[in-house]
Design a protein around this motif. Structure first.
Motif, short mmCIF file in Angstrom:
data_model
loop_
_atom_site.label_atom_id
_atom_site.label_comp_id
_atom_site.label_asym_id
_atom_site.label_seq_id
_atom_site.Cartn_x
_atom_site.Cartn_y
_atom_site.Cartn_z
N GLY A 1 0.77 -1.22 0.00
CA GLY A 1 0.00 0.00 0.00
C GLY A 1 0.80 1.28 0.00
N ALA A 2 2.13 1.19 -0.01
CA ALA A 2 2.98 2.39 -0.01
C ALA A 2 4.04 2.27 -1.09
CB ALA A 2 3.64 2.58 1.35
N VAL A 3 4.40 3.41 -1.71
CA VAL A 3 5.46 3.42 -2.70
C VAL A 3 6.80 3.49 -1.99
CG1 VAL A 3 6.50 4.67 -4.63
CG2 VAL A 3 4.00 4.46 -4.47
N VAL A 4 7.65 2.51 -2.24
CA VAL A 4 8.96 2.40 -1.60
C VAL A 4 10.04 2.67 -2.65
CG1 VAL A 4 10.56 0.89 -0.38
CG2 VAL A 4 8.09 0.74 0.08
N THR A 5 10.97 3.54 -2.32
CA THR A 5 12.06 3.89 -3.23
C THR A 5 13.37 3.30 -2.73
OG1 THR A 5 11.00 5.97 -3.83
CG2 THR A 5 13.34 5.78 -4.33
N GLN A 6 14.12 2.68 -3.63
CA GLN A 6 15.45 2.16 -3.30
C GLN A 6 16.43 2.62 -4.37
OE1 GLN A 6 15.80 -1.98 -1.83
NE2 GLN A 6 13.60 -2.16 -2.19
N THR A 7 17.60 3.07 -3.93
CA THR A 7 18.66 3.50 -4.84
C THR A 7 19.89 2.66 -4.57
OG1 THR A 7 17.80 5.76 -4.81
CG2 THR A 7 20.05 5.46 -5.62
N MET A 8 20.46 2.08 -5.64
CA MET A 8 21.56 1.14 -5.49
C MET A 8 22.62 1.33 -6.55
SD MET A 8 19.12 -2.19 -4.91
CE MET A 8 17.77 -1.39 -5.78
N GLU A 9 23.86 1.12 -6.18
CA GLU A 9 24.92 0.95 -7.16
C GLU A 9 24.77 -0.45 -7.73
OE1 GLU A 9 28.70 1.59 -5.29
OE2 GLU A 9 27.89 3.23 -4.06
N MET A 10 24.98 -0.57 -9.03
CA MET A 10 24.74 -1.86 -9.67
C MET A 10 25.86 -2.22 -10.63
SD MET A 10 21.43 -2.88 -12.00
CE MET A 10 21.29 -4.43 -12.87
N LYS A 11 26.26 -3.49 -10.59
CA LYS A 11 27.12 -4.09 -11.59
C LYS A 11 26.33 -5.23 -12.21
CE LYS A 11 31.51 -3.15 -9.19
NZ LYS A 11 32.73 -3.77 -8.60
N PHE A 12 26.38 -5.33 -13.54
CA PHE A 12 25.57 -6.34 -14.22
C PHE A 12 26.36 -6.96 -15.36
CE2 PHE A 12 22.65 -7.86 -17.42
CZ PHE A 12 21.68 -8.53 -16.69
N ARG A 13 26.26 -8.28 -15.47
CA ARG A 13 26.91 -9.01 -16.56
C ARG A 13 25.89 -9.95 -17.18
NH1 ARG A 13 32.05 -12.73 -15.11
NH2 ARG A 13 30.42 -13.71 -13.83
N GLU A 14 25.87 -10.01 -18.51
CA GLU A 14 24.89 -10.84 -19.21
C GLU A 14 25.18 -12.33 -19.08
OE1 GLU A 14 22.10 -10.14 -20.55
OE2 GLU A 14 22.12 -7.98 -20.88
N GLU A 15 26.45 -12.74 -19.29
CA GLU A 15 26.81 -14.15 -19.29
C GLU A 15 28.03 -14.42 -18.43
OE1 GLU A 15 25.23 -16.64 -20.51
OE2 GLU A 15 23.70 -15.54 -21.66
N PRO A 16 27.90 -15.31 -17.41
CA PRO A 16 26.62 -15.79 -16.90
C PRO A 16 25.87 -14.65 -16.21
CG PRO A 16 28.39 -16.43 -15.42
CD PRO A 16 29.04 -15.81 -16.61
N PHE A 17 24.56 -14.77 -16.14
CA PHE A 17 23.73 -13.73 -15.55
C PHE A 17 24.21 -13.43 -14.14
CE2 PHE A 17 20.05 -12.09 -13.28
CZ PHE A 17 19.45 -11.24 -14.20
N SER A 18 24.73 -12.21 -13.94
CA SER A 18 25.39 -11.86 -12.68
C SER A 18 24.98 -10.46 -12.25
CB SER A 18 26.90 -11.92 -12.83
OG SER A 18 27.33 -13.15 -13.40
N VAL A 19 24.68 -10.30 -10.96
CA VAL A 19 24.23 -9.02 -10.44
C VAL A 19 24.92 -8.74 -9.10
CG1 VAL A 19 22.25 -7.61 -9.75
CG2 VAL A 19 21.96 -9.40 -11.47
N TYR A 20 25.45 -7.54 -8.95
CA TYR A 20 25.93 -7.05 -7.66
C TYR A 20 25.23 -5.74 -7.37
CZ TYR A 20 28.81 -4.61 -4.25
OH TYR A 20 29.24 -3.89 -3.15
N LEU A 21 24.66 -5.61 -6.17
CA LEU A 21 23.96 -4.40 -5.77
C LEU A 21 24.49 -3.92 -4.42
CD1 LEU A 21 20.30 -5.59 -6.54
CD2 LEU A 21 21.65 -4.01 -7.93
N LYS A 22 24.65 -2.62 -4.31
CA LYS A 22 25.02 -2.02 -3.03
C LYS A 22 24.09 -0.84 -2.76
CE LYS A 22 28.86 -0.14 -0.33
NZ LYS A 22 30.31 0.20 -0.33
N ASN A 23 23.33 -0.93 -1.70
CA ASN A 23 22.34 0.10 -1.40
C ASN A 23 22.99 1.43 -1.05
OD1 ASN A 23 20.49 -2.12 -1.46
ND2 ASN A 23 19.13 -0.95 -0.13
N GLN A 24 22.44 2.49 -1.64
CA GLN A 24 22.76 3.85 -1.21
C GLN A 24 21.74 4.31 -0.18
OE1 GLN A 24 23.00 6.22 -4.79
NE2 GLN A 24 25.01 5.43 -5.35
#
Length: 282
Positions: A91-114
């Motif tokens: 019921g509430a809009v939540v905002t998150q801001t993150m630094e992101m690293k992304f690689r297509e193959e293999p599918f890889s994600v790193y996130l660090k919250n700001q």
């Protein structure tokens, strides 16, 4: 505030598409189905098969622009960016801001919250760690727990996200929009507008807006807006709005995903997606 202006594209190819878009953008196609099933139905980005969208449909030129943007991702192997998401949760809009690293193959994600939860790190590599997230908090008592493996659909993960981490990234974003518009292109009751002067943080990002005046079960959103970076032609934002509760009210935001400060093909390596990276705190 959007302003409906004449669509003046810079490139010759884009001008051709936009000329057709201007003719169709104000049209309202009636009826429940524009196309009968065809043996030559095309496969959508999601793997479903729908008949090709009729060229008279307002979404036809929008799909051409979206597919051209997706084509621009073919040469993108990896990227770094700031990822901002706004989602309707409980019921509430939540905002998150993150630094992101992304690689297509293999599918890889790193996130660090700001913000919120500054310093929180999330790591996911398809095929590793039993296909679980690795997470740890950046501060507070929870940080003392250390690294925690979590299933991508664990309750505490779903509580903060409308979508699993396997749907993150610009390619997934544009695939979902294309699949949605390919399906919606089988029906009428669709209006499309183009905003060539739209900006995100001062960056020129022409926007395509698809609106369905009446709630129908085949239309998951009242309004969908896609923003495409004018310089790199990358899909950098999607906005989805629900139907207003009453006439005259603003449509409620359901979800918004934005990719800014994007740097592509930076040469991300296995270490960038490893819990053993000394720059991380896993």
């Amino acid at each position: 505030m959007f302003m409906a202006l004449a669509f003046a594209a810079r490139s010759t190819a884009l001008r051709r598409v936009c000329a057709l878009a201007l003719v169709l953008s104000g049209s309202h196609v009636q009826g429940q189905s524009l196309n009968a099933p065809s043996p030559t139905a095309q496969a959508s980005a999601s793997g479903h098969k729908y008949p090709p969208v009729d060229e008279r449909h307002p979404l036809a030129p929008a799909l051409k622009l979206a597919r051209a943007s997706r084509k621009s991702l073919d040469s993108v192997r990896d990227y770094q960016c700031v990822f901002i998401k706004r989602e309707l949760l409980n019921g509430a809009v939540v905002t998150q801001t993150m630094e992101m690293k992304f690689r297509e193959e293999p599918f890889s994600v790193y996130l660090k919250n700001q913000e919120p939860n500054p310093g929180r790190e999330i790591l996911f590599v398809y095929g590793q760690n039993d296909n679980k997230l690795l997470a740890h908090e950046g501060s507070g008592l929870k940080s003392l727990v250390g690294t925690v493996p979590l299933a991508i659909d664990a309750p505490q993960v779903r509580a903060e996200n409308r979508h699993p981490i396997t749907e993150i990234g610009m390619r997934k974003l544009i695939d979902k929009v294309i699949a949605q518009w390919e399906y919606e292109g089988q029906f009428g009751e669709t209006n499309v507008q183009y905003y060539p002067d739209a900006k995100i943080g001062g960056m020129s990002c022409p926007a395509i807006e698809c609106t369905h005046p009446q709630p129908r079960r085949q239309f998951p959103f009242h309004v969908t807006r896609l923003y495409i970076d004018a310089q790199a032609n990358l899909p950098v934002r999607i906005e989805n709005y629900g139907y207003p509760a009453a006439s005259g009210q603003e449509p409620p935001l359901v979800e918004e995903f934005t990719y800014v400060k994007v740097r592509t093909n930076v040469g991300l390596a296995n270490e960038d997606f490893s819990a053993k990276n000394p720059a991380y705190k896993f």
